[in-house]
Design a protein around this motif. Structure first.
Motif, PDB file in Angstrom:
ATOM      1  N   ARG A 168      39.049  35.849  36.793  1.00  0.00           N
ATOM      2  CA  ARG A 168      37.958  36.625  37.404  1.00  0.00           C
ATOM      3  C   ARG A 168      38.031  38.083  36.951  1.00  0.00           C
ATOM      4  O   ARG A 168      37.010  38.704  36.641  1.00  0.00           O
ATOM      5  CB  ARG A 168      38.055  36.547  38.922  1.00  0.00           C
ATOM      6  CG  ARG A 168      37.595  35.210  39.512  1.00  0.00           C
ATOM      7  CD  ARG A 168      37.844  35.176  41.009  1.00  0.00           C
ATOM      8  NE  ARG A 168      37.428  33.904  41.596  1.00  0.00           N
ATOM      9  CZ  ARG A 168      37.741  33.530  42.830  1.00  0.00           C
ATOM     10  NH1 ARG A 168      38.468  34.324  43.607  1.00  0.00           N
ATOM     11  NH2 ARG A 168      37.314  32.360  43.293  1.00  0.00           N
ATOM     12  N   TYR A 169      39.238  38.605  36.913  1.00  0.00           N
ATOM     13  CA  TYR A 169      39.424  39.983  36.455  1.00  0.00           C
ATOM     14  C   TYR A 169      39.003  40.113  34.994  1.00  0.00           C
ATOM     15  O   TYR A 169      38.320  41.070  34.608  1.00  0.00           O
ATOM     16  CB  TYR A 169      40.883  40.391  36.643  1.00  0.00           C
ATOM     17  CG  TYR A 169      41.172  41.818  36.247  1.00  0.00           C
ATOM     18  CD1 TYR A 169      41.074  42.854  37.175  1.00  0.00           C
ATOM     19  CD2 TYR A 169      41.549  42.139  34.944  1.00  0.00           C
ATOM     20  CE1 TYR A 169      41.335  44.162  36.819  1.00  0.00           C
ATOM     21  CE2 TYR A 169      41.817  43.444  34.572  1.00  0.00           C
ATOM     22  CZ  TYR A 169      41.710  44.453  35.514  1.00  0.00           C
ATOM     23  OH  TYR A 169      41.971  45.764  35.155  1.00  0.00           O
ATOM     24  N   LEU A 170      39.426  39.126  34.184  1.00  0.00           N
ATOM     25  CA  LEU A 170      39.079  39.148  32.759  1.00  0.00           C
ATOM     26  C   LEU A 170      37.570  39.072  32.567  1.00  0.00           C
ATOM     27  O   LEU A 170      37.002  39.783  31.729  1.00  0.00           O
ATOM     28  CB  LEU A 170      39.767  37.978  32.050  1.00  0.00           C
ATOM     29  CG  LEU A 170      39.638  37.905  30.530  1.00  0.00           C
ATOM     30  CD1 LEU A 170      40.292  39.119  29.884  1.00  0.00           C
ATOM     31  CD2 LEU A 170      40.281  36.620  30.006  1.00  0.00           C
ATOM     32  N   ALA A 171      36.907  38.203  33.351  1.00  0.00           N
ATOM     33  CA  ALA A 171      35.458  38.073  33.242  1.00  0.00           C
ATOM     34  C   ALA A 171      34.754  39.356  33.661  1.00  0.00           C
ATOM     35  O   ALA A 171      33.767  39.767  33.043  1.00  0.00           O
ATOM     36  CB  ALA A 171      34.983  36.904  34.101  1.00  0.00           C
ATOM     37  N   GLU A 172      35.283  40.003  34.714  1.00  0.00           N
ATOM     38  CA  GLU A 172      34.652  41.223  35.212  1.00  0.00           C
ATOM     39  C   GLU A 172      34.787  42.376  34.233  1.00  0.00           C
ATOM     40  O   GLU A 172      33.852  43.151  34.020  1.00  0.00           O
ATOM     41  CB  GLU A 172      35.263  41.604  36.557  1.00  0.00           C
ATOM     42  CG  GLU A 172      34.674  42.869  37.172  1.00  0.00           C
ATOM     43  CD  GLU A 172      35.321  43.231  38.499  1.00  0.00           C
ATOM     44  OE1 GLU A 172      35.010  44.319  39.024  1.00  0.00           O
ATOM     45  OE2 GLU A 172      36.128  42.422  39.011  1.00  0.00           O
ATOM     46  N   HIS A 173      35.947  42.498  33.612  1.00  0.00           N
ATOM     47  CA  HIS A 173      36.218  43.650  32.763  1.00  0.00           C
ATOM     48  C   HIS A 173      36.003  43.372  31.264  1.00  0.00           C
ATOM     49  O   HIS A 173      35.821  44.320  30.496  1.00  0.00           O
ATOM     50  CB  HIS A 173      37.648  44.142  32.995  1.00  0.00           C
ATOM     51  CG  HIS A 173      37.865  44.694  34.371  1.00  0.00           C
ATOM     52  ND1 HIS A 173      37.570  45.986  34.714  1.00  0.00           N
ATOM     53  CD2 HIS A 173      38.323  44.097  35.502  1.00  0.00           C
ATOM     54  CE1 HIS A 173      37.860  46.190  35.996  1.00  0.00           C
ATOM     55  NE2 HIS A 173      38.315  45.050  36.503  1.00  0.00           N
ATOM     56  N   GLY A 174      36.056  42.101  30.868  1.00  0.00           N
ATOM     57  CA  GLY A 174      35.889  41.783  29.452  1.00  0.00           C
ATOM     58  C   GLY A 174      34.645  40.984  29.146  1.00  0.00           C
ATOM     59  O   GLY A 174      34.264  40.859  27.972  1.00  0.00           O
ATOM     60  N   GLY A 175      34.035  40.399  30.179  1.00  0.00           N
ATOM     61  CA  GLY A 175      32.818  39.634  29.976  1.00  0.00           C
ATOM     62  C   GLY A 175      33.095  38.195  29.561  1.00  0.00           C
ATOM     63  O   GLY A 175      34.247  37.795  29.354  1.00  0.00           O
TER      64      GLY A 175
END
Length: 242
Positions: free
Chosen positions: A99-106
């Protein structure tokens, strides 16, 4: 002195029953008894315990041929709680990280991670699969590699399927199923990697992440010149996300 119910031997037997449900389910109690060389009452006691604990589910077997009298035999399979016996560790942490990766990296970052993960999963098994002669032998080799990685995989003849004559690669366990339910890119990267490794398009028919009893991938065994003109598709079945 006989071992009392609930003792160490009893626990090991229940583990064996649960593993058989994972690897071959849905399966009847009679088939469990035959495979493990146990009495019918002993098998039913363990199945009842798994049902009571929410680790197994039961359903009527599909009918084949004309409808006969009586109730069809019942088949047992593991639930998500039952599969947790064999490794669903760190699910919450993995979901939070993605979720963090999706939020910050797309989405591209998540897809890149998924591709990297499946490459690491296959590892030196890639050479084993590519060294096998013939498409069916490569699928068998891939099943062996996945089993060694904890996916309880096997190759089954599929006859004529959605992609023509072929074989089905069945993965009866997925250690990241809970994570893949929220991030299907993990399943998609795995499907794409199978297609690249086997040199043909593949068709994902079912996934544990979507609520099916196994991850099932159809691999056609058509001539190479036909394979090259096809594409990779993923068709999940079962429970859809709300």
């Amino acid at each position: 002195m006989p071992v009392q119910a609930g003792g160490p031997t009893d626990g090991r037997t229940r583990e064996s029953v649960a593993r058989l449900l994972m690897e071959q389910g849905p399966i009847t109690a009679a088939d469990v008894a035959a495979a493990l060389e146990l009495s019918s009452p002993a098998v039913r006691r363990h199945l009842d315990a798994l049902l009571a604990d929410g680790e197994a589910d039961v359903r009527d077997a599909p009918r084949r041929g004309p409808r006969g009298r009586g109730r069809p035999p019942r088949q047992y399979l593991l639930t998500d709680a039952g599969r947790a016996r064999f490794g669903h560790g760190y699910d919450d942490l993995a979901v939070a990280a993605l979720r963090y990766l999706a939020e910050h990296g797309g989405p591209d970052a998540v897809e890149g991670f998924a591709q990297s993960r499946v490459e690491e999963l296959l590892g030196d098994g890639i050479a084993t699969v590519t060294a096998a002669h013939g498409a069916d032998a490569r699928v068998e080799a891939l099943a062996d590699v996945l089993t060694a990685r904890g996916y309880a995989a096997q190759a089954r003849s599929a006859g004529t399927g959605p992609g023509g004559h072929g074989v089905q690669l069945c993965q009866h366990h997925c250690p990241v199923a809970h994570v893949a339910a929220e991030f299907p890119a993990l399943c998609e990267a795995e499907t794409h990697a199978f297609a690249e490794l086997l040199g043909t398009h593949v068709q994902r028919l079912a996934t544990i992440a979507r609520g099916d009893s196994a991850c099932t991938t159809h691999v056609p065994l058509d001539p190479p010149e036909i394979r090259r003109s096809t594409t990779t598709t993923t068709i999940p079945r079962g429970r859809q996300p709300e």
